[in-house]
Design a protein around this motif. Sequence first.
Motif, PDB file in Angstrom:
ATOM      1  N   LYS A 249       0.798  -1.217   0.078  1.00 43.90           N
ATOM      2  CA  LYS A 249      -0.117   0.092  -0.073  1.00 43.90           C
ATOM      3  C   LYS A 249       0.805   1.298  -0.012  1.00 43.90           C
ATOM      4  CE  LYS A 249      -3.359   2.426   2.732  1.00 43.90           C
ATOM      5  NZ  LYS A 249      -2.500   3.784   3.030  1.00 43.90           N
ATOM      6  N   ASN A 250       1.834   1.182   0.779  1.00 44.07           N
ATOM      7  CA  ASN A 250       2.922   2.395   0.988  1.00 44.07           C
ATOM      8  C   ASN A 250       3.584   2.698  -0.259  1.00 44.07           C
ATOM      9  OD1 ASN A 250       2.104   2.902   3.786  1.00 44.07           O
ATOM     10  ND2 ASN A 250       3.979   1.600   4.354  1.00 44.07           N
ATOM     11  N   ILE A 251       3.650   1.743  -0.971  1.00 39.93           N
ATOM     12  CA  ILE A 251       4.793   1.896  -2.484  1.00 39.93           C
ATOM     13  C   ILE A 251       3.529   2.342  -3.343  1.00 39.93           C
ATOM     14  CG2 ILE A 251       5.681   0.679  -4.233  1.00 39.93           C
ATOM     15  CD1 ILE A 251       7.131  -0.996  -2.276  1.00 39.93           C
ATOM     16  N   ASN A 252       2.199   1.687  -3.367  1.00 42.63           N
ATOM     17  CA  ASN A 252       1.163   2.421  -4.270  1.00 42.63           C
ATOM     18  C   ASN A 252       1.100   3.750  -3.970  1.00 42.63           C
ATOM     19  OD1 ASN A 252       0.609  -0.110  -5.437  1.00 42.63           O
ATOM     20  ND2 ASN A 252      -1.252  -0.290  -4.255  1.00 42.63           N
ATOM     21  N   GLU A 253       0.927   4.205  -2.825  1.00 41.30           N
ATOM     22  CA  GLU A 253       0.834   5.659  -2.489  1.00 41.30           C
ATOM     23  C   GLU A 253       1.908   6.305  -3.153  1.00 41.30           C
ATOM     24  OE1 GLU A 253      -1.409   7.048  -1.235  1.00 41.30           O
ATOM     25  OE2 GLU A 253      -2.477   5.643  -0.214  1.00 41.30           O
ATOM     26  N   MET A 254       3.071   6.022  -3.178  1.00 39.27           N
ATOM     27  CA  MET A 254       4.258   6.908  -3.967  1.00 39.27           C
ATOM     28  C   MET A 254       3.923   7.012  -5.380  1.00 39.27           C
ATOM     29  SD  MET A 254       7.618   4.915  -2.111  1.00 39.27           S
ATOM     30  CE  MET A 254       7.662   4.776  -0.303  1.00 39.27           C
ATOM     31  N   PHE A 255       3.248   6.036  -5.977  1.00 40.44           N
ATOM     32  CA  PHE A 255       3.046   6.283  -7.393  1.00 40.44           C
ATOM     33  C   PHE A 255       1.798   6.963  -7.820  1.00 40.44           C
ATOM     34  CE2 PHE A 255       6.585   3.457  -7.116  1.00 40.44           C
ATOM     35  CZ  PHE A 255       7.324   3.742  -8.126  1.00 40.44           C
ATOM     36  N   ARG A 256       1.058   7.238  -6.615  1.00 36.94           N
ATOM     37  CA  ARG A 256      -0.267   8.023  -7.084  1.00 36.94           C
ATOM     38  C   ARG A 256      -0.159   9.462  -7.340  1.00 36.94           C
ATOM     39  NH1 ARG A 256      -3.385   9.114  -3.446  1.00 36.94           N
ATOM     40  NH2 ARG A 256      -5.411   9.279  -4.768  1.00 36.94           N
ATOM     41  N   ILE A 257      -0.748   9.911  -8.305  1.00 40.32           N
ATOM     42  CA  ILE A 257      -0.706  11.438  -8.382  1.00 40.32           C
ATOM     43  C   ILE A 257      -1.987  12.159  -7.574  1.00 40.32           C
ATOM     44  CG2 ILE A 257      -0.874  13.235 -10.280  1.00 40.32           C
ATOM     45  CD1 ILE A 257       0.080  11.412 -12.421  1.00 40.32           C
ATOM     46  N   PRO A 258      -1.568  13.100  -6.881  1.00 39.89           N
ATOM     47  CA  PRO A 258      -2.711  13.469  -5.676  1.00 39.89           C
ATOM     48  C   PRO A 258      -3.716  14.415  -6.714  1.00 39.89           C
ATOM     49  CG  PRO A 258      -0.552  13.910  -4.951  1.00 39.89           C
ATOM     50  CD  PRO A 258      -0.151  13.378  -6.161  1.00 39.89           C
ATOM     51  N   GLY A 259      -4.814  14.200  -6.262  1.00 37.96           N
ATOM     52  CA  GLY A 259      -5.964  14.691  -7.100  1.00 37.96           C
ATOM     53  C   GLY A 259      -6.332  14.142  -8.029  1.00 37.96           C
ATOM     54  N   LYS A 260      -5.935  12.776  -8.798  1.00 43.13           N
ATOM     55  CA  LYS A 260      -6.183  12.174  -9.834  1.00 43.13           C
ATOM     56  C   LYS A 260      -6.152  10.763  -9.425  1.00 43.13           C
ATOM     57  CE  LYS A 260      -3.905  15.110 -13.302  1.00 43.13           C
ATOM     58  NZ  LYS A 260      -2.839  15.161 -14.306  1.00 43.13           N
ATOM     59  N   THR A 261      -7.567  10.226  -9.862  1.00 35.74           N
ATOM     60  CA  THR A 261      -7.944   8.752  -9.792  1.00 35.74           C
ATOM     61  C   THR A 261      -7.192   8.061 -10.589  1.00 35.74           C
ATOM     62  OG1 THR A 261      -9.764   8.749 -10.908  1.00 35.74           O
ATOM     63  CG2 THR A 261     -10.170   9.019  -8.605  1.00 35.74           C
ATOM     64  N   SER A 262      -6.678   6.850 -10.021  1.00 31.02           N
ATOM     65  CA  SER A 262      -6.165   5.751 -10.939  1.00 31.02           C
ATOM     66  C   SER A 262      -6.373   4.311 -10.522  1.00 31.02           C
ATOM     67  CB  SER A 262      -4.710   5.663 -10.891  1.00 31.02           C
ATOM     68  OG  SER A 262      -3.898   5.605  -9.757  1.00 31.02           O
ATOM     69  N   TYR A 263      -6.033   3.402 -11.048  1.00 34.50           N
ATOM     70  CA  TYR A 263      -6.346   2.097 -10.636  1.00 34.50           C
ATOM     71  C   TYR A 263      -5.628   1.534  -9.282  1.00 34.50           C
ATOM     72  CZ  TYR A 263      -7.164  -2.926 -10.387  1.00 34.50           C
ATOM     73  OH  TYR A 263      -7.422  -4.235  -9.950  1.00 34.50           O
ATOM     74  N   LEU A 264      -4.614   2.413  -8.764  1.00 36.56           N
ATOM     75  CA  LEU A 264      -3.839   2.288  -7.429  1.00 36.56           C
ATOM     76  C   LEU A 264      -4.858   2.526  -6.470  1.00 36.56           C
ATOM     77  CD1 LEU A 264      -0.354   3.739  -8.211  1.00 36.56           C
ATOM     78  CD2 LEU A 264      -1.059   1.612  -8.205  1.00 36.56           C
TER      79      LEU A 264
END
Length: 361
Positions: A249-264
């Motif tokens: 989960k923590n690694i997924n968070e690193m690759f999320r772009i704040p404010g934009k939804t993604s499959y992560l």
Amino acid sequence: MKSNIGENIKYYRRQKNFTQEQLAEAMGVSVGAVSKWESASSVPELSLIMELADFFEISVDALLGYKVRDNSAKETAERIDSLQDEKKYDEAIAEAEKALKKFPNNFEIVYQSALTFFMKGLEKCDDSSLEKALELYNTALTLCNGPNEKGIGPSKIYRDIAETYDCLGKHREAVELLKKYNDNGMYDDLIGYIGSTFYSDDPKCIEYLSDSLVNSLTSLFRTAFGFANYYQKNDKNCQRALDALLVCKNINEMFRIPGKTSYLDKSNVIILVACANFSAELGDIEKAKEYLLEAKNTAEYFDANPNYSAENIRFYKKEKPGSAGDNFGETAIEGIENTIKYNNGGSPALVGIWQEMKQNG
């Protein structure tokens, strides 16, 4: 082979409670001769070896104490591997060169020798060793009949050859080889790495890296759940299962772009529901509530603007982004409902926690 005759003469002499002087007298030799035998400075003549064995009432073989090394191809390959692991490259290569003469058509010997030359070439910046490794890797390819018991097959050898080319400065050859055999994107990471380092003007490099990123995140998700399942079912250790999922989960968070939804986001919903279950099984109901509430909020955020493409994953850049899919549920909220409803073997407490959350909105 190594003989322990000196140690054995000393051992059997003492077993008889004889001094060196007494044994010398019995054998008709000087005390100095016995001393040299026992210190391995010299070896008795054959006739004396037979007399000593008779005197000690043992066989000649027992007196000689030869330790015959297992020289089978498998054992030899393992010795080379052990020497290489210990970074005793000169010894490993000496062993490899002898083995290659004895077993020139044995895959394990040829492959392990290639790896040994490669490691020496890599760590010692020795191009001659790298060239030898390249030659042996190509020979190993001709001897390979599919993955062996260690999982080494053609796909692994092609990667090894490409890495050897790269170390030799033959970057173009490395990339072209990898592209030729890049089944299902198995070499995306290496193509992207070598290409971006030496051919950064190639627009395709970022696409290989992007595909590698998505595949790595997918692999991490499966690996984390694999560890979690193992620790829960085999070790009965829900805490370690929980820890494995939180890393993902923590690694997924690193690759999320704040404010934009993604499959992560949906991926994290799946992880959080499992975390809630493990926490409940550990008896930490409050933590289970926290994880389930976070799962609910993340699911609602994703479902408000679902995005299954890879375009909103950090660093990803591809003209036609790929997309993901799962059997969790048509929506993320539905996935939570289904998981809790059919939570076979899971914590019954989750059902109550979820019903309370729905009632409270």
